[in-house]
Design an enzyme around this catalytic site. Sequence first.
Site, mmCIF file in Angstrom:
data_model
loop_
_atom_site.group_PDB
_atom_site.id
_atom_site.type_symbol
_atom_site.label_atom_id
_atom_site.label_comp_id
_atom_site.label_asym_id
_atom_site.label_seq_id
_atom_site.Cartn_x
_atom_site.Cartn_y
_atom_site.Cartn_z
ATOM 1 C CE1 TYR A 18 -7.240 -6.153 3.862
ATOM 2 C CE2 TYR A 18 -6.456 -7.978 5.290
ATOM 3 C CZ TYR A 18 -6.452 -7.310 4.102
ATOM 4 O OH TYR A 18 -5.167 -7.397 3.275
ATOM 5 C CE LYS A 57 -2.431 -10.770 9.167
ATOM 6 N NZ LYS A 57 -3.756 -10.292 8.535
ATOM 7 C CE1 TYR A 70 -4.125 -1.630 0.251
ATOM 8 C CE2 TYR A 70 -2.983 -3.256 1.468
ATOM 9 C CZ TYR A 70 -4.009 -2.869 0.646
ATOM 10 O OH TYR A 70 -5.068 -3.582 0.452
HETATM 11 C C1 LIG Z 1 -4.101 -10.544 7.204
HETATM 12 C C2 LIG Z 1 -5.580 -11.095 7.168
HETATM 13 C C3 LIG Z 1 -6.135 -11.806 5.935
HETATM 14 C C4 LIG Z 1 -5.195 -11.932 4.877
HETATM 15 O O1 LIG Z 1 -3.921 -12.674 4.750
HETATM 16 P P1 LIG Z 1 -2.855 -12.716 4.138
HETATM 17 O O2 LIG Z 1 -1.736 -13.874 4.518
HETATM 18 O O3 LIG Z 1 -2.200 -11.126 3.998
HETATM 19 O O4 LIG Z 1 -3.102 -13.046 2.533
HETATM 20 C C5 LIG Z 1 -7.238 -12.063 5.922
HETATM 21 N N1 LIG Z 1 -8.054 -12.071 6.980
HETATM 22 C C6 LIG Z 1 -7.693 -11.327 7.995
HETATM 23 C C7 LIG Z 1 -8.775 -11.236 9.256
HETATM 24 C C8 LIG Z 1 -6.520 -10.754 7.950
HETATM 25 O O5 LIG Z 1 -5.976 -10.193 9.438
#
Ligand SMILES: *Cc1c(COP(=O)(O)O)cnc(C)c1O
Length: 425
Positions: free
Chosen positions: A148, A278, A20
């Site tokens: 998100y 994550k 970004y």
């Molecule tokens: C970070 C995140 C994603 C996306 O994960 P990436 O590994 O960056 O593709 C999806 N959902 C939530 C809730 C997130 O925090």
Amino acid sequence: MVNYEEIDLKIDREHLWHPYTSTINPLPVYPVEKADGVYIYLKTGEKLIDGMSSWWAAIHGYNNSRLNAAMTRQMQHMSHVMFGGLTHAPAVGLAKRLLKVLPRGLDKIFYSDSGSVAVEVAMKMAIQYQSSRGKTTKTAFMTTRSGYHGDTWNAMSVCDPTTGMHSIFNGRLSVQYFIPAFPMDYDAPIDAAVVANMEREISEKADQIAAFILEPVVQGAGGMRFYNPEYLNILYSLCKKYDILLIFDEIATGFGRTGRYWATNHTNVVPDIMCIGKAITGGYMSFAATITTTQVADTVCAGEAGCFMHGPTFMGNPMACALACESMDILSDMGLEKISTMEKIMREELHNAEKLTSVADVRVLGAIGVIEMKEPVDMAVLQRKFVSTGIWVRPFGRLVYIMPQYIITEEELRTLCRKMIEVIS
Ligand SMILES: *Cc1c(COP(=O)(O)O)cnc(C)c1O
């Protein structure tokens, strides 16, 4: 071999795209020499307490000896083999560990490479599930605002329409249904009007909706918002009543971050599909999983395709699985009491920010601390100040927040919070 002596910032500035970030006027980037434990060491000499866990991921600290050993051991067995027609100890070992801690009934595990892909996988599963049952009109998704779910195409279609910039992608993103975000906070009483509106929206659109997808209890990148878990219990009943699958995106909230192993554990319900990612490898590698029930999985596979239509090249990567096994073992040795201690300390410390006239709200849940400002912050300016006081915090919009590593000491955590408040005041 990589030349570690020099990081050419001109090449970075002219050729590398950061997340970004504009190529016309890129924000400054800080060159990292190494990271160890809770500290990030810059080439320029600063030693920073990490407040971000590299976006929720590095829960056990950098250069962790157990994770290093797991990775080295696995490399000597194999770094990768295809998962089509082959399997291995790390993949099976990880399944065993996950089954022990997952909400009861979630027992079919699909590995993938990243959070966004895990969300795509969940959405495809929901579509195939409905198609198998002859519910061919149920092809859309419903979600709340301020969510998100990642940056790939369909994940983006269920992100908050404003922060996800849906206007730019107008007509090209799948059109989904949005209801207002649940009111803040964790302790807020249930608002009957919100529930009534939710039921009306769900009942009206039920024959078009394959699944309802949302982040349980904590909305992360869409606004760092916490809400009462009771909304999820109500949502679950509505999804059952109107024949809609429920998908919990636990990519940010999983592995203890909210004080329970999963945010789902704040509720009495088990979703039909759950996405995790994550922190899964302790922040060492990109990896994720989508987990569902036998009923959903078997319905998917009883359909026209005869299987689930997905299979990434690096599916079940042995290095990532071995790291995930070790990371889960470290977490179970650590116990979640450490998270309650972090919560208590952050409440005490961040509370002091409430006095500042520039601060709109302060909230803490588990190992997440948020200071919401009244006005959007200048990220570049604030970032430079954080770095010069010796902490790594990356604000966005009106939010200055931390989700520190679980290995942080009490003293380091207090220092992190105090310096954070010092900079914003
Ligand atoms: C970070 C995140 C994603 C996306 O994960 P990436 O590994 O960056 O593709 C999806 N959902 C939530 C809730 C997130 O925090």
